[in-house]
Design a protein around this motif. Sequence first.
Motif, PDB file in Angstrom:
ATOM      1  N   TYR A  97     -36.067  15.149 -20.025  1.00 60.63           N
ATOM      2  CA  TYR A  97     -35.585  14.963 -21.388  1.00 60.63           C
ATOM      3  C   TYR A  97     -36.255  15.981 -22.310  1.00 60.63           C
ATOM      4  O   TYR A  97     -37.311  16.561 -21.983  1.00 60.63           O
ATOM      5  N   PRO A  98     -35.685  16.195 -23.490  1.00 65.53           N
ATOM      6  CA  PRO A  98     -36.348  17.030 -24.493  1.00 65.53           C
ATOM      7  C   PRO A  98     -37.372  16.206 -25.266  1.00 65.53           C
ATOM      8  O   PRO A  98     -37.243  14.978 -25.380  1.00 65.53           O
ATOM      9  N   TYR A  99     -38.381  16.873 -25.800  1.00 63.01           N
ATOM     10  CA  TYR A  99     -39.391  16.182 -26.605  1.00 63.01           C
ATOM     11  C   TYR A  99     -39.978  17.157 -27.619  1.00 63.01           C
ATOM     12  O   TYR A  99     -39.865  18.376 -27.476  1.00 63.01           O
ATOM     13  N   SER A 100     -40.597  16.609 -28.646  1.00 62.99           N
ATOM     14  CA  SER A 100     -41.150  17.453 -29.709  1.00 62.99           C
ATOM     15  C   SER A 100     -42.476  16.891 -30.190  1.00 62.99           C
ATOM     16  O   SER A 100     -42.796  15.715 -29.979  1.00 62.99           O
ATOM     17  N   ARG A 101     -43.247  17.747 -30.853  1.00 66.53           N
ATOM     18  CA  ARG A 101     -44.523  17.345 -31.447  1.00 66.53           C
ATOM     19  C   ARG A 101     -44.831  18.308 -32.583  1.00 66.53           C
ATOM     20  O   ARG A 101     -44.782  19.526 -32.393  1.00 66.53           O
ATOM     21  N   HIS A 102     -45.128  17.770 -33.776  1.00 65.67           N
ATOM     22  CA  HIS A 102     -45.359  18.594 -34.951  1.00 65.67           C
ATOM     23  C   HIS A 102     -46.586  18.087 -35.705  1.00 65.67           C
ATOM     24  O   HIS A 102     -46.894  16.887 -35.654  1.00 65.67           O
ATOM     25  N   SER A 103     -47.259  18.990 -36.427  1.00 66.44           N
ATOM     26  CA  SER A 103     -48.440  18.554 -37.173  1.00 66.44           C
ATOM     27  C   SER A 103     -48.712  19.444 -38.366  1.00 66.44           C
ATOM     28  O   SER A 103     -48.302  20.609 -38.413  1.00 66.44           O
ATOM     29  N   ILE A 104     -49.423  18.862 -39.337  1.00 67.34           N
ATOM     30  CA  ILE A 104     -49.954  19.572 -40.502  1.00 67.34           C
ATOM     31  C   ILE A 104     -51.423  19.189 -40.611  1.00 67.34           C
ATOM     32  O   ILE A 104     -51.759  17.996 -40.548  1.00 67.34           O
ATOM     33  N   SER A 105     -52.319  20.166 -40.790  1.00 68.05           N
ATOM     34  CA  SER A 105     -53.746  19.868 -40.860  1.00 68.05           C
ATOM     35  C   SER A 105     -54.435  20.778 -41.870  1.00 68.05           C
ATOM     36  O   SER A 105     -53.938  21.867 -42.196  1.00 68.05           O
ATOM     37  N   VAL A 106     -55.609  20.331 -42.335  1.00 68.88           N
ATOM     38  CA  VAL A 106     -56.389  21.124 -43.271  1.00 68.88           C
ATOM     39  C   VAL A 106     -57.855  20.727 -43.151  1.00 68.88           C
ATOM     40  O   VAL A 106     -58.168  19.581 -42.790  1.00 68.88           O
ATOM     41  N   ALA A 107     -58.769  21.673 -43.453  1.00 68.77           N
ATOM     42  CA  ALA A 107     -60.208  21.405 -43.343  1.00 68.77           C
ATOM     43  C   ALA A 107     -60.938  22.023 -44.532  1.00 68.77           C
ATOM     44  O   ALA A 107     -61.425  23.158 -44.464  1.00 68.77           O
ATOM     45  N   PRO A 108     -61.030  21.315 -45.660  1.00 65.41           N
ATOM     46  CA  PRO A 108     -61.714  21.845 -46.842  1.00 65.41           C
ATOM     47  C   PRO A 108     -63.235  21.692 -46.751  1.00 65.41           C
ATOM     48  O   PRO A 108     -63.757  20.867 -45.994  1.00 65.41           O
ATOM     49  N   ILE A 109     -63.935  22.501 -47.549  1.00 68.91           N
ATOM     50  CA  ILE A 109     -65.398  22.492 -47.603  1.00 68.91           C
ATOM     51  C   ILE A 109     -65.816  22.251 -49.046  1.00 68.91           C
ATOM     52  O   ILE A 109     -65.342  22.922 -49.967  1.00 68.91           O
ATOM     53  N   ALA A 110     -66.711  21.284 -49.232  1.00 68.15           N
ATOM     54  CA  ALA A 110     -67.191  20.929 -50.568  1.00 68.15           C
ATOM     55  C   ALA A 110     -68.633  21.394 -50.740  1.00 68.15           C
ATOM     56  O   ALA A 110     -69.402  21.448 -49.788  1.00 68.15           O
ATOM     57  N   GLY A 111     -69.000  21.718 -51.998  1.00 64.51           N
ATOM     58  CA  GLY A 111     -70.378  22.083 -52.293  1.00 64.51           C
ATOM     59  C   GLY A 111     -70.673  23.548 -52.040  1.00 64.51           C
ATOM     60  O   GLY A 111     -69.790  24.337 -51.698  1.00 64.51           O
ATOM     61  N   LYS A 112     -71.955  23.894 -52.199  1.00 63.06           N
ATOM     62  CA  LYS A 112     -72.375  25.277 -52.015  1.00 63.06           C
ATOM     63  C   LYS A 112     -73.692  25.334 -51.263  1.00 63.06           C
ATOM     64  O   LYS A 112     -74.454  24.372 -51.227  1.00 63.06           O
ATOM     65  N   GLY A 113     -73.948  26.505 -50.681  1.00 59.72           N
ATOM     66  CA  GLY A 113     -75.223  26.747 -50.023  1.00 59.72           C
ATOM     67  C   GLY A 113     -75.508  25.779 -48.901  1.00 59.72           C
ATOM     68  O   GLY A 113     -74.623  25.411 -48.123  1.00 59.72           O
TER      69      GLY A 113
END
Length: 450
Positions: free
Chosen positions: A178-194
């Motif tokens: 059979y046919p199949y699918s898989r999709h995603s959206i992701s993000v990895a933010p960084i907070a602060g400094k030093g």
Amino acid sequence: MSQPVFTHTHEQLQQFADDVLRHAKRLGASDAAVDVSEGGGLSVGVRKGKVETIEQNQDKGASVTVYLGQKRGNASTSDFSPAALQAAVEAAYNIARFTADDPCAGLPDADKLEMQPMDLQLCYPWLLPTEAAIDIALRCETASFATDRRISNSDGANVYTQQSHFVSANTRGFIGGYPYSRHSISVAPIAGKGAKMQRDSWYSSQRDPAKLSAPEAIGRYAAERALSRLNARRLSTRNCPVLFEAPLAIGLLGAFVQAISGGALYRKSSFLLDSLGQQIFPAHVRIAEDPHLIGAVGSAPFDDEGVKTVKRDVVANGIVQGYFLSSYSARQLGMQTTGNAGGSHNLFLTSSLTKKADNFERMLKKLDTGLLVTGLMGQGVNYVTGDYSRGASGFWVEQGEIQYPVEEITIAGNLKDMFQQIVAIGTDTVTRGTKETGSILIENMTIAGS
């Protein structure tokens, strides 16, 4: 569902599979199996508002297994020409000729095979133009930066889409695919400094792109998670209750699955040997497997060997009802396959004590005073002994209220004890791959800190 664009039709894949099996029989194989597949997709990555990666893939392949009695050989090719497919069969045949007999090798018994596979509607193509994928990724990352000026950096945002189809067949009459699918959206933010920077991430993954979370919502939530970790402290060493956030609680379910899977059991490398019929969890815990949910990530009408999948309770009233077995591992154990060649299907960890109101906030109240774990590091799980020791981060909670973030600590215990000490499971469920659970409250663990 729109139709995906494949180079070959389903009927052509079936013909390739049939040609392979016929050639294996002509060579003198006692049995043979083949998997033929192709697929394509797109992955786009952006970082700080600029495109970093654009990857398009178009893959195809055929994997052939040939049996000469209880001798087994395998070969593969990415070329579907008649000559290449025949060469792959001959390579597998020649490997089998010089392989030692394995009394557990062989195809599944014919009565275990799924001869009339149901359509579980597992393919929802997302034929995104590259420009549209870039726009979605940028919207996701932009939303994370817009959440708060303390979001100072980013490890990027990614949009991924894939659609494939396959045919599996063997010489005992099974053919399916059979046919199949898989999709995603992701993000990895960084907070602060030093030295005080904190990173977190979030993603949404579905077969159906219409069910993905909005990119802006993913970006904002990931940013809020990173911000909440700022100014983290260390804890002193202590023993206390621990609440595993739902995405991490999935890992506890995964550890259980690994421990009662056939390979670990017949190799005697599991802390849950001979656990069938044993009380491994409290009586309120249930783990159900349902391979036949329409459109779900873990759904499949048959496993990797063509064996029919079944809906069942893996754990009922805290007692192990069954393992995760392929035909090979089942024979090693003197048992029957459970239709889990290739792994578990849709698994749900639940508690009969859970009430509708047991959301995340209510689970914090049940924790009262203790540790909420939202991040884990390292691979400190010994599946032979069950010993569990991992670097962790999260939040210290008092009287059901989060007090401050914590980091640079280690949580330790033994999985057998941890399973027995599951006090509650929340309704704040998440699905990761084939597994779903809410947050899990463990009665007592050791926290190693300063």
